[in-house]
Design an enzyme around this catalytic site. Structure first.
Site, mmCIF file in Angstrom:
data_model
loop_
_atom_site.group_PDB
_atom_site.id
_atom_site.type_symbol
_atom_site.label_atom_id
_atom_site.label_comp_id
_atom_site.label_asym_id
_atom_site.label_seq_id
_atom_site.Cartn_x
_atom_site.Cartn_y
_atom_site.Cartn_z
ATOM 1 N N SER A 27 65.818 66.078 13.348
ATOM 2 C CA SER A 27 66.259 66.330 14.662
ATOM 3 C C SER A 27 67.050 66.074 15.611
ATOM 4 C CB SER A 27 64.957 65.568 15.648
ATOM 5 O OG SER A 27 65.842 63.829 15.147
ATOM 6 N N SER A 67 65.849 62.191 9.850
ATOM 7 C CA SER A 67 66.267 62.986 11.099
ATOM 8 C C SER A 67 68.069 63.079 10.942
ATOM 9 C CB SER A 67 65.635 62.904 12.585
ATOM 10 O OG SER A 67 64.656 63.011 12.663
ATOM 11 N N LYS A 77 74.012 62.017 19.690
ATOM 12 C CA LYS A 77 72.480 62.512 19.658
ATOM 13 C C LYS A 77 72.001 61.984 20.945
ATOM 14 C CE LYS A 77 67.627 62.803 17.074
ATOM 15 N NZ LYS A 77 67.490 62.470 16.494
#
Ligand code: MG
Ligand code: ZN
Lengths: 99, 500, 487
Positions: free
Chosen positions: B155, B179, B80
């Site tokens: 996310s 997330s 990420k």
């Protein structure tokens, strides 16, 4: 609605964000929606519930030694929007507001 | 050579073994993902925020040169964009960090490299991990590989989608309110959110410090275990990591015989889509077939957790994001004649609307006069919520519940209604507030009936340090599932062409 | 209506640890700008703080010395305000649960020992340094250096217990002496190692409630504190005398021009949004840690206790006792001198009139002085003085040779400056003095024995101060006796 337009202006000032006047109403509405929802917590019985202070807290303190993470000043300044002679440059700090 | 070309289909463990044995090189392992699945799907899915061939080659060469038989030797990993890497930008998909290259690797990144893994780039995400759809990215949205009209969840949507479509067998995300587990559910892969304090946060750009944990995406339960063993454990640079060694997950194939799983059916009596409930029922049946015992009970409704979460997370975020001011790194507004305008213009132009909304909410929750009513109350509610979980885990070894109330929703469906978006985390948020681990387990696909079949998933929650139990249960669901549904593995899933 | 001033102090003490409060960067100064920095103290995204044990230990030491209560579980908090020299735009400090609470600092003012009460002592991190705006091409800019960011500070807050600026000055001197004594800081205000802000308000004499206060900043010397406070008290008196009201404000004191400038008024007061630092666990101080600190402190003793002992047990005058107990080096040197048999009186004199004098005159550190004149050598010289082998004047001369001419004391102090002692050397001088002073001699023989002192002085002069007065006196008496009527 739990947040007024003035509240929005005040917290925007605190957070160093500027919100166009035509957006303030909308922001106030959105924030209020969440805060009104958050008000549901009052239905929860919090008798004898201390506030969580979360870090597990069994990690050791750091001994007073130097470590290898120190950055050369070129590296420290590499990402700076503006720097010169080893210093970060910022717009003039006119009066000392540092508490 | 075709073996190398098909390497992307392999599990991380098999791939590492192959590279370790010299059957294929780290470079080939990395290339197979880019030349196969990525060539076909990346342009549509847009899972990757930053990458470049040179950095990938260097990473592969480093892994090869290391020569060590690391547990992740030569395994490509998409991480990420909020995990600091020296070889790729780290921007949290935000304009305020445009082009920023950290001078240091996050602890989990360092451990990945030490285990022989190759970081192949940075996964797309909601700006500063604030969102549940990966639509709030300055690079544009990531799409769900199973239906490009739909979101991959968020996310950490980028890494989830990339692992799902086959770019790489492993991904790293961060889980503050779901997330990792929510996008894992939407993309049909495993997603682990470890016990708070088990994964170092050093180098993870903070959102909600007391909620954030680095999480793992994989297509196989065993790969989650392998990655967890390589990454979890104490870090002298993160005072919130636990001092003791991380729990041993090496017996992930141990099975669930004799384990009790909680069944809080009151949570999905309403507001949960039928396909999801169906998946739950099937999963419960498979667990029972595998020798586990179902313990039904009612559990506290998720609404309280959501309310608590949006006070605690935003308060901490408003503080953590104060450092983005255009002084030391990242974006600076060109027209900043004085310090005040440097701050307000840089931050107003640098942060997207959702991030600004949460900063404002958090600032309000902490500001004089409201602290007790909001932040303090929320932290007390949090204690209450943790107790609810402790009570539940006195009666069972882990809980089975939905990961999300809905199947993947359409792009734009919820961007206009923040609260509705927040409520899509209703089943995942509790674990972050309580600090307990959670695992999303794929539960096969919905029957298409005209539209593309979509991934279903279930979630497992356990007490602190129950990762071994969760992974054993996840593995049990992987193999004991109903062959027509739960058991469908990626060979079939990848078979569908990108029809909409 | 007569008003009295009420003053409270907020002091920041910069600790002399090796590394910073929350990272492993050097806490030392003089490095090139932005070279003592790392991801943590630069506030880079993703970096996390880890507390420095030595800094907490120093806080405990100071807390115990001041008789504070030490919290077993204290909490770090974030204090938010935007400022370019503050990397994270919040400061990690302590708020509602500080490490040390209460306590008093004993300060001797003239004859009396005042006990100034404290509110708290807590641990926090320092900010970086930003510099005054300068011309840069066609615009103005300020430069920022983060070397100081994250250096450990102790914040000490007094209750509003001071009535006079002079009391504040005495308090700061005592505080500086204490932190040096404890070895936790050099406490040099000019170097910013000890900083002081003050809250000042006036109230009608006899009134209990405090008046509206102003906050005074930038008091960067003990003189500055005294002058700044005096100026602000005068300003407030004027306002009140004119029937005006004091406005709550923060003022800057400009020592060079003895001017006060309003920096911030109430409506711009900060909302710091304190909340517990989630990146740091609760700070736990186990019993064992406290116990060891107590023992170490007991061995060390406290300056004000030592000062009292020096007066009571060693019989030193108060002013000398104060100097001898000013710092650990002076006290150690004093004890060394006494240990080899030098009288307490002489030892104290040596500290005050020799060690201190030359340390100040040549700006020598105690170590540097010891380098030049090892205490054993120094003791040797003054033992000879006490045994009348060398006179005080002689000793002074030898010291001058060492410090002015750079002579080596080791042999000089053992052999040099021997007094002109023997009768055979002195007799000629004595006879000469009698010859040259018929008047005083007559007076002496006439019974005015006090004049003997004068004659002794004359002989001493001739000996260039090298004679031993007692010997001279005896010789004179003998010689004069010969000249007595009827002798
Ligand atoms: Mg302070
Ligand atoms: Zn540092």
């Amino acid at each position: 609605m739990s947040i007024s337009r003035d509240d929005v202006r005040k917290i925007a000032e605190l957070a160093r964000l500027e919100i166009a006047d035509d957006r303030i109403e909308r922001v106030a509405r959105e924030l209020s929606a969440v805060l009104d929802y958050a008000a549901s917590l009052s239905q929860l019985d919090l008798e004898g519930c201390e506030p969580t202070v979360f870090a597990p807290g069994d990690a050791p303190l750091r001994e007073d030694d130097l470590d290898g993470r120190r950055l050369a000043s070129e590296v420290a300044l590499a990402a700076a929007p503006e720097a010169e002679h080893g210093f970060f440059l910022v717009p003039p700090i006119v009066e000392n507001l540092n508490p | 050579m075709s073996a190398a070309k098909e390497a992307w289909r392999l599990s991380a463990a098999t791939l590492a073994a192959g590279v370790g044995a010299g059957d294929l090189s780290a470079a080939e392992a990395v290339a197979s993902g880019w030349e196969g699945p990525a060539a076909r799907w990346e342009a549509d899915v847009h899972a990757v925020a930053h990458t470049d061939a040179a950095a990938r080659a260097a990473g592969a060469a480093m892994a090869q040169a290391a020569g060590a038989k690391g547990a992740l030797q030569g395994v490509p990993v998409l991480v990420k964009d909020n995990l600091c890497t020296t070889d790729y930008p780290t921007t949290c998909a935000s304009r305020v960090l445009a082009g920023y290259r950290p001078p240091y690797d996050a602890t989990v990144i360092r451990r990945l490299r030490e285990a022989g893994a190759v970081v192949i780039g940075k996964g797309n995400m909601d700006e500063f991990a604030m969102g549940s759809s990966t639509e709030h990215s300055c690079y544009g949205p990531t799409r769900n590989p199973f239906d490009l009209e739909r979101v991959p969840g968020g996310s950490s949507g980028g890494p989830a989608a990339a692992v799902a479509y086959g770019l790489c067998p492993l991904g790293l995300g961060s889980d503050t309110g779901g997330s990792v587990r929510q996008p894992a559910a939407f993309c049909g892969v495993f997603g682990l959110k470890p016990t708070y304090g088990r994964m170092s946060r050093y180098g993870l750009v903070a959102f909600g410090s007391s909620l954030d944990q680095v999480g793992i995406f994989a297509r196989h339960a065993g790969d989650v275990a392998t990655a967890y063993s390589a990454l979890a454990g104490p870090d002298p640079f993160d005072a919130t990591t636990r001092r003791t060694p991380a729990p041993d997950v090496s017996r992930w194939e141990h099975g669930v015989r004799g384990l009790r799983f909680g069944w809080p059916a009151n949570l999905w009596r309403e507001g949960v889509e039928p396909e999801i409930v169906e998946g739950l029922e099937e999963a419960a049946a498979s667990l029972e077939r595998a020798g586990a015992q179902r313990v039904p009970f009612d559990f506290m409704p998720g609404g309280f957790a959501v309310a608590t979460y949006y006070l605690v997370a935003t308060a901490e975020a408003s503080s953590n994001l104060a450092r983005f001011d255009g002084v030391r790194y990242g974006f600076r507004h060109a027209d900043s004649p004085d310090v005040r305008s440097l701050y307000t213009r840089t931050r107003s132009a640098g942060f997207g609307p959702e991030v600004q909304r949460r900063i404002l909410l958090g600032t309000y929750a902490l500001s004089a006069g409201y602290y007790d009513a909001y932040y303090l109350t929320a932290q007390r509610a949090r204690t209450r919520i943790r107790r609810e979980y402790q009570a539940a885990f006195a009666r069972c070894d882990f809980m089975l519940l939905p990961a999300t109330p809905t199947l993947p929703f359409r792009l734009g469906e919820k961007t206009e209604d923040p609260l509705a978006m927040y409520l899509s985390d209703i089943f995942t948020i509790g674990a972050n507030l309580a600090g307990i681990p959670g695992l999303t387990v794929p539960a096969g696909m919905t029957p298409g009936n005209g539209r593309p079949p979509l991934p279903r998933a279930v979630q497992l929650l356990g007490p602190d340090d129950s990762e071994p139990v969760l992974l054993a249960a996840g593995r049990a669901l992987e193999v004991h599932g109903d062959e027509t549904r739960l058991g469908r593995r990626h060979e079939t899933e990848f078979a569908w062409p990108m029809k909409r | 209506m007569a008003h009295e001033a009420v003053i409270g102090l907020e002091c920041h003490i910069q600790l002399n640890t090796r590394s910073k409060m929350f990272c492993g960067c050097p806490a030392t100064f003089g490095a090139a700008p932005n070279s003592n920095v790392c991801p943590v103290c630069l506030g880079l995204p993703g970096a996390l703080p880890v507390s420095n044990r030595a800094a907490v230990d120093a806080a405990i030491r100071l807390g115990l010395a001041l008789g504070c209560g030490i919290r077993r579980e204290s909490v770090f908090a974030r204090k938010h305000y935007f400022y370019p020299d503050m990397p994270k735009n919040f400061q990690i400090t302590q708020y509602d649960q500080p490490l040390c609470g209460g306590g008093v600092l004993p300060v001797r003012i003239g004859e009396e020992l005042r006990l100034f009460e404290l509110t708290r002592v807590h641990v926090e991190e320092d900010t970086g340094k930003s510099f005054h705006p300068e011309r840069y091409g066609d615009r103005q800019i300020s430069r920022v250096d983060f070397n100081r960011a994250g250096v450990p500070l102790l914040e000490l807050v007094s209750r509003p217990v001071f009535g006079e600026p002079s009391e504040c000055a005495a308090f700061l001197q005592a505080l500086r002496r204490l932190v040096r004594w404890l070895g936790i800081s050099d406490g040099d205000m000019e170097k910013g190692q000890l900083r002081c802000d003050a809250n000042v308000s006036l109230r009608p004499v006899g009134q209990e409630a405090l008046g509206t206060k102003t906050e005074l900043k930038n008091l960067n010397s003990i003189k500055g504190v005294e002058k700044g406070l005096t100026a602000e008290i005068a300003r407030q008196r004027k306002v009140l005398a004119a029937g005006g009201a004091i406005e709550q404000a923060t003022l800057l004191y400009d020592a060079d021009h003895d001017k006060l400038a309003v920096m911030r008024t109430k409506e711009f007061a900060h909302d710091y949004r304190y909340f517990p630092e989630p990146d740091l666990p609760v700070l736990r101080v186990e019993e064992a840690w406290l116990a060891t600190s107590r023992e170490r402190l007991a061995e060390l003793g406290l300056p004000w206790d030592v000062e009292v002992q020096l007066v009571r047990d060693d019989g030193l005058p108060e002013d000398q006792a104060a100097i001898v107990s000013a710092d650990r080096d002076s006290l150690q040197c004093y004890r060394n001198l006494v240990s080899v048999g030098l009288s307490r009186k002489t030892s104290a004199n040596v500290i005050v009139n020799v060690v201190r004098k030359y340390e100040n005159k040549y700006d020598l550190s105690p170590a540097a002085f010891e380098q030049k004149v090892p205490w054993k050598v120094l003791a040797g010289l003054f033992l000879r003085v006490e045994q009348a082998e060398v006179t005080a004047t002689g000793a002074r001369g030898l010291l001058e040779e060492v410090f002015e001419k750079g002579a080596d004391p080791t042999t000089l102090f053992v052999t040099g400056g021997t007094a002109v002692g023997g009768a055979e050397e002195l007799l000629p001088l004595v006879l000469a003095a009698i010859e040259e002073n018929p008047g005083p001699v007559a007076q002496y023989l006439g019974g005015k024995t006090a004049t003997l002192g004068f004659l002794v002085g004359q002989v001493m002069k001739k000996s260039g101060g090298q004679a031993v007065p007692q010997t001279v006196r005896e010789l004179l008496e003998v010689e004069l006796a010969k000249r007595a009527p009827g002798a």
